[in-house]
Structures are given as structure tokens and as C-alpha cells.
Design a protein around this motif. Structure first.
Motif, PDB file in Angstrom:
ATOM      1  N   VAL A 190       0.895  -1.249  -0.110  1.00 27.72           N
ATOM      2  CA  VAL A 190      -0.167  -0.096  -0.046  1.00 27.72           C
ATOM      3  C   VAL A 190       0.942   1.303   0.066  1.00 27.72           C
ATOM      4  CG1 VAL A 190      -2.033  -1.154   1.269  1.00 27.72           C
ATOM      5  CG2 VAL A 190      -0.308   0.004   2.551  1.00 27.72           C
ATOM      6  N   THR A 191       0.462   2.279  -0.452  1.00 27.44           N
ATOM      7  CA  THR A 191       1.184   3.621  -0.578  1.00 27.44           C
ATOM      8  C   THR A 191       0.310   4.689   0.049  1.00 27.44           C
ATOM      9  OG1 THR A 191       0.236   4.189  -2.852  1.00 27.44           O
ATOM     10  CG2 THR A 191       2.472   2.799  -2.811  1.00 27.44           C
ATOM     11  N   GLY A 192       0.953   5.575   0.531  1.00 23.47           N
ATOM     12  CA  GLY A 192       0.059   6.611   1.056  1.00 23.47           C
ATOM     13  C   GLY A 192       1.087   7.858   1.452  1.00 23.47           C
TER      14      GLY A 192
ATOM     15  N   PHE B 108      -3.669   5.521   3.625  1.00 24.79           N
ATOM     16  CA  PHE B 108      -3.470   4.739   2.385  1.00 24.79           C
ATOM     17  C   PHE B 108      -4.016   5.331   1.174  1.00 24.79           C
ATOM     18  CE2 PHE B 108      -3.093   1.023   5.467  1.00 24.79           C
ATOM     19  CZ  PHE B 108      -1.916   1.353   6.160  1.00 24.79           C
TER      20      PHE B 108
END
Length: 139
Positions: free
Chosen positions: A6-8, A121
């Protein structure tokens, strides 16, 4: 195990207001910041609390109420969509003046003081009931 990256890039800090309900304060933050997925940590103190543990045989939560001041030594949780609405899941370790700890899923507590850190996220996380254990988990 099912895993994914996941990215954020959104990070927040917030102060929980004295006398308010701990989980409701986090839910208010989530709504105001338009967070649909993330992870948070918090510390502080509460005037009382209700914790739950999951009975794995009965597939149901049992709750215990503590009508006493407690230190929030660790509080962690997740934010995910359930039925297209953000939902928080909160777990806490609370300590008594003696140092004895009580822990579980935090159902409710009255804030004495509290500080929150949240990282969001970009990816959506959704919750649904896992048939193996009966609890709402990330899909």
C-alpha cells in the motif's frame, strides 16, 4: 496469508478533547480528514473504558467495563471501508496505577487526554466478515 503493498503520503496528528468519547473523536477525525483507509496510533489517558475480547468458540465479543482512570499505554487501529463507509477498528492496552495492564478491542472510553497519529493509504481497504473466524477483516 494475503498481502499487498500500500502507498500513502498523508500524515496527521490530532489531539483528542477532554470529556469526549475516545472512539467518537477518532471517527470525527476520520470524517473531517476524509480518510477511507489508514493506520493510527494513540496514547493518553481515559477516565473509564469498555474493552471487548473475541470469544473464538462463540464467534462473539464479550465486554468488560472499567470505571476507573487508566493510562493508554498503547492504542492502535485501522481504518477501512465497510459497506462503503469508513469504519475504525481500535485496540488498546490500558494500565492501572499498580502497573497492571488490561487490553482488548476498545469499545468506548472517556478521554482525559489523548494524542493521535494517523497515516493514510491511497489504496482502498474494505472489510467483510471472514467466515473462518466470524470477524470483519480486510478483504
Amino acid at each position: 496469508m494475503d498481502a499487498r503493498e500500500v502507498t500513502g503520503d498523508r500524515e496527521f496528528v490530532a489531539r483528542l478533547d477532554y470529556g469526549e468519547e475516545w472512539c467518537a473523536e477518532i471517527e470525527s477525525f476520520v470524517a473531517a480528514a476524509d480518510v477511507e483507509a489508514g493506520w493510527f496510533h494513540a496514547t493518553g489517558a481515559v477516565e473509564d473504558a469498555e474493552l471487548a475480547y473475541y470469544d473464538q468458540d462463540a464467534f462473539a465479543y464479550e465486554t468488560v467495563r472499567y470505571d476507573e482512570p487508566l493510562e493508554v499505554t498503547s492504542c492502535t487501529g485501522t481504518i477501512a471501508l465497510r459497506d462503503d463507509e469508513p469504519e475504525i477498528s481500535v485496540h488498546a492496552v490500558l494500565s492501572r496505577p499498580s502497573g497492571q495492564a488490561v487490553a482488548g478491542a476498545l469499545e468506548r472510553a472517556t478521554v482525559f487526554d489523548g494524542e493521535l497519529y494517523c497515516r493514510t493509504f491511497d489504496d482502498y481497504l474494505t472489510r467483510d466478515v471472514d467466515p473462518a473466524g466470524g470477524r470483519a477483516l480486510w478483504e
